[in-house]
Design a protein around this motif. Structure first.
Motif, short mmCIF file in Angstrom:
data_model
loop_
_atom_site.label_atom_id
_atom_site.label_comp_id
_atom_site.label_asym_id
_atom_site.label_seq_id
_atom_site.Cartn_x
_atom_site.Cartn_y
_atom_site.Cartn_z
N GLY A 30 -10.62 3.68 10.86
CA GLY A 30 -10.64 2.47 11.67
C GLY A 30 -9.28 1.77 11.67
O GLY A 30 -8.47 1.92 10.76
N GLY A 31 -9.04 0.99 12.69
CA GLY A 31 -7.77 0.29 12.81
C GLY A 31 -7.50 -0.64 11.64
O GLY A 31 -8.37 -1.42 11.25
N GLY A 32 -6.32 -0.56 11.08
CA GLY A 32 -5.92 -1.44 9.99
C GLY A 32 -6.47 -1.06 8.64
O GLY A 32 -6.21 -1.76 7.64
N ASN A 33 -7.23 0.00 8.54
CA ASN A 33 -7.80 0.38 7.26
C ASN A 33 -6.75 0.97 6.33
O ASN A 33 -5.77 1.56 6.78
CB ASN A 33 -8.95 1.36 7.45
CG ASN A 33 -10.21 0.65 7.94
OD1 ASN A 33 -10.20 -0.55 8.13
ND2 ASN A 33 -11.27 1.39 8.13
N TYR A 34 -6.99 0.83 5.03
CA TYR A 34 -5.93 1.18 4.08
C TYR A 34 -6.42 1.65 2.71
O TYR A 34 -5.67 2.28 1.97
CB TYR A 34 -5.03 -0.04 3.86
CG TYR A 34 -5.77 -1.21 3.25
CD1 TYR A 34 -5.69 -1.47 1.88
CD2 TYR A 34 -6.56 -2.05 4.03
CE1 TYR A 34 -6.38 -2.52 1.31
CE2 TYR A 34 -7.25 -3.11 3.48
CZ TYR A 34 -7.16 -3.34 2.12
OH TYR A 34 -7.85 -4.37 1.55
N LYS A 35 -7.66 1.34 2.35
CA LYS A 35 -8.11 1.64 0.99
C LYS A 35 -8.08 3.14 0.69
O LYS A 35 -7.64 3.57 -0.38
CB LYS A 35 -9.52 1.10 0.75
CG LYS A 35 -9.61 -0.41 0.59
CD LYS A 35 -9.03 -0.87 -0.73
CE LYS A 35 -9.27 -2.36 -0.93
NZ LYS A 35 -8.62 -2.85 -2.16
N THR A 36 -8.55 3.95 1.62
CA THR A 36 -8.58 5.39 1.37
C THR A 36 -7.18 5.94 1.28
O THR A 36 -6.87 6.77 0.41
CB THR A 36 -9.38 6.12 2.47
OG1 THR A 36 -10.64 5.46 2.66
CG2 THR A 36 -9.64 7.56 2.07
N ARG A 37 -6.30 5.50 2.18
CA ARG A 37 -4.91 5.96 2.12
C ARG A 37 -4.26 5.55 0.80
O ARG A 37 -3.52 6.32 0.18
CB ARG A 37 -4.11 5.40 3.29
CG ARG A 37 -4.49 5.97 4.63
CD ARG A 37 -3.43 5.69 5.69
NE ARG A 37 -3.11 4.27 5.80
CZ ARG A 37 -3.79 3.40 6.54
NH1 ARG A 37 -4.85 3.81 7.23
NH2 ARG A 37 -3.43 2.13 6.60
N GLU A 38 -4.53 4.32 0.36
CA GLU A 38 -3.96 3.85 -0.90
C GLU A 38 -4.48 4.67 -2.08
O GLU A 38 -3.72 5.06 -2.98
CB GLU A 38 -4.30 2.37 -1.11
CG GLU A 38 -3.70 1.77 -2.38
CD GLU A 38 -4.10 0.32 -2.61
OE1 GLU A 38 -3.79 -0.20 -3.70
OE2 GLU A 38 -4.72 -0.29 -1.71
N PHE A 39 -5.78 4.95 -2.06
CA PHE A 39 -6.36 5.77 -3.12
C PHE A 39 -5.74 7.16 -3.14
O PHE A 39 -5.37 7.68 -4.20
CB PHE A 39 -7.88 5.86 -2.94
CG PHE A 39 -8.56 6.74 -3.95
CD1 PHE A 39 -8.52 6.45 -5.30
CD2 PHE A 39 -9.24 7.88 -3.54
CE1 PHE A 39 -9.14 7.26 -6.24
CE2 PHE A 39 -9.87 8.71 -4.46
CZ PHE A 39 -9.82 8.40 -5.81
N GLU A 40 -5.60 7.77 -1.98
CA GLU A 40 -5.00 9.10 -1.90
C GLU A 40 -3.56 9.10 -2.42
O GLU A 40 -3.16 10.00 -3.17
CB GLU A 40 -5.03 9.60 -0.46
CG GLU A 40 -6.43 9.94 0.02
CD GLU A 40 -6.53 10.15 1.52
OE1 GLU A 40 -7.52 10.74 1.97
OE2 GLU A 40 -5.62 9.70 2.25
N GLU A 41 -2.80 8.10 -2.03
CA GLU A 41 -1.40 8.03 -2.48
C GLU A 41 -1.31 7.86 -3.99
O GLU A 41 -0.51 8.52 -4.67
CB GLU A 41 -0.69 6.88 -1.77
CG GLU A 41 -0.46 7.12 -0.28
CD GLU A 41 -0.06 5.86 0.47
OE1 GLU A 41 0.07 4.78 -0.19
OE2 GLU A 41 0.10 5.93 1.70
N LYS A 42 -2.16 6.98 -4.56
CA LYS A 42 -2.11 6.75 -6.00
C LYS A 42 -2.65 7.96 -6.78
O LYS A 42 -2.13 8.29 -7.85
CB LYS A 42 -2.89 5.48 -6.35
CG LYS A 42 -2.18 4.20 -5.91
CD LYS A 42 -2.89 2.96 -6.39
CE LYS A 42 -2.07 1.71 -6.05
NZ LYS A 42 -2.73 0.46 -6.49
#
Length: 385
Positions: A30-42
């Motif tokens: 979804g637009g503006g979402n970030y939690k999954t990307r942040e989890f993946e990066e960390k």
């Protein structure tokens, strides 16, 4: 059960922070979402790899890892006869042929058995580290020499290592689970890790109906080059994952300390054999395995522990979900297994598993409970004679 023991205010805070945003959308794309990307990066950073892709379960993770590595119809995939059934299901779902082989004394893939099982159709070897490393050097050498893809279904071994390298990073791609019995717990969830960009992209596509996720293109305009499924992780799950990941070093160290204390207290017992390791220093701490003289002794040992308030983990209590010798409902679909005595195909594995005890080592195990468990193991061994 590792991370599941520590679900609390930190996980709630991550969820509250997510819901405090404007126009909350729990869909990971979804637009503006970030939690999954942040989890993946960390997660990728903690693992020391270039790429991580989060999915809906550990089963989804090994499914995506196999698909990302190009496993498909007619391919043969060698794996262990002792594993939770999920990797066998994933291999089968892709139209490939599962080839379980015997385990060795470390309770992992026997490199000699792997070597003997290779044919011209062998596409990959899936190692399943059960809280510790198999003989990875030998397995890596075999796969390199024969041009076979090495995949790690390290669902049970997040945080374990081999020769200083984290399990999940030694093959072309690794898979992890975040269910209730794993190092980190998000309710359900999983992740694949790799340094191979093409495997990463194809695994991500497979998890999202084939969407290629091309930058700058609206989702509805995304092209596709292969079929996929819906195996996506949600933003809520990823939020919980972020809080759990922040606790991982505590989880790993506490479990390892508890396991060492119990193991040191029972290693003198003459009628139990503690599992040997390819790399004991790198092993996980939340599970202790030892064997006794035979199946009858193992069942009595389990019963004795139960009478003292302690259960077992997988062995003996859930063997049927973790041993290829009893999976006729799945393997009988293949000509090579149909109408055969499956137990007879892996006699060494079946014999060892049926006389083994597997114990869960909680993170939050207080001194009194630890002493009670030690006393129960010692009295069970004495009663066994």
């Amino acid at each position: 059960m590792a991370g599941a023991e520590l679900i609390g205010k930190e996980e709630l805070a991550e969820i509250v922070e997510l819901f405090s945003q404007e126009k909350v959308n729990l869909y990971r794309y979804g637009g503006g979402n970030y939690k999954t990307r942040e989890f993946e990066e960390k997660f990728a950073g903690w693992m020391g790899v270039r790429y991580a892709h989060a999915v809906s379960s550990g089963t989804a993770a090994i499914h995506c890892a196999l698909a990302g590595a190009g496993v498909g119809p007619g391919d043969e995939v060698i794996t262990t006869a002792w594993t939770f059934i999920a990797p066998i299901e994933a291999i089968s779902a892709l139209g490939a042929v599962p080839v379980p082989v015997e385990i060795d004394e470390t309770y992992h893939l026997d490199p000699l058995a792997v070597q003997q099982a290779i044919t011209e159709k062998t596409k990959a070897v899936v190692v399943v580290p059960m809280w510790a490393a198999p003989k990875m050097k030998e397995l890596q050498d075999i796969c390199t020499r024969r041009g076979i893809i090495l995949i790690e279904d390290a669902a049970q071994a997040l945080g374990a290592s081999y020769d200083g390298r984290k399990l999940g990073t030694l093959g072309s791609v690794g898979a992890f689970s975040f269910d209730a019995g794993k190092t980190l717990h998000t309710g359900e969830g999983g992740v694949i890790v790799t340094n191979d960009r093409e495997i990463y992209l194809r695994a991500a596509e497979f998890s999202d109906h084939g969407h290629m996720h091309l930058e700058g293109l609206p989702r509805g305009k995304d092209p596709r080059r292969a079929k996929g499924l819906n195996l996506r992780m949600s933003e809520v799950t990823a939020a919980i994952g972020l809080a759990q990941l922040a606790k991982i070093d505590t989880i790993l160290s506490a479990a390892k300390e508890n396991k060492k204390r119990i193991k040191d207290a029972i290693r003198h017992l003459p009628n139990i054999t503690l599992r040997p390791f390819a790399d004991e220093g790198g092993s996980q701490g939340d599970t202790l395995i030892f064997s006794v003289r035979d199946r009858a002794a193992a069942l009595e040992f389990e019963a004795h522990l139960g009478r003292n308030g302690f259960g077992t983990k997988i062995l003996p209590e859930a063997l049927d979900w973790h041993y290829a010798g009893v999976w006729g409902h799945l393997l009988n679909a293949y000509d090579s297994y149909r109408d055969r005595d499956l137990e007879a195909l892996w006699p060494k594995t079946g014999e060892l598993l049926r006389r083994s005890i597997c114990l869960n080592i909680p993170v939050l195990m207080d001194e009194g409970t630890t002493e009670q468990l030690i006393a129960s193991i010692i009295s069970a061994a004495e009663a066994m004679g």
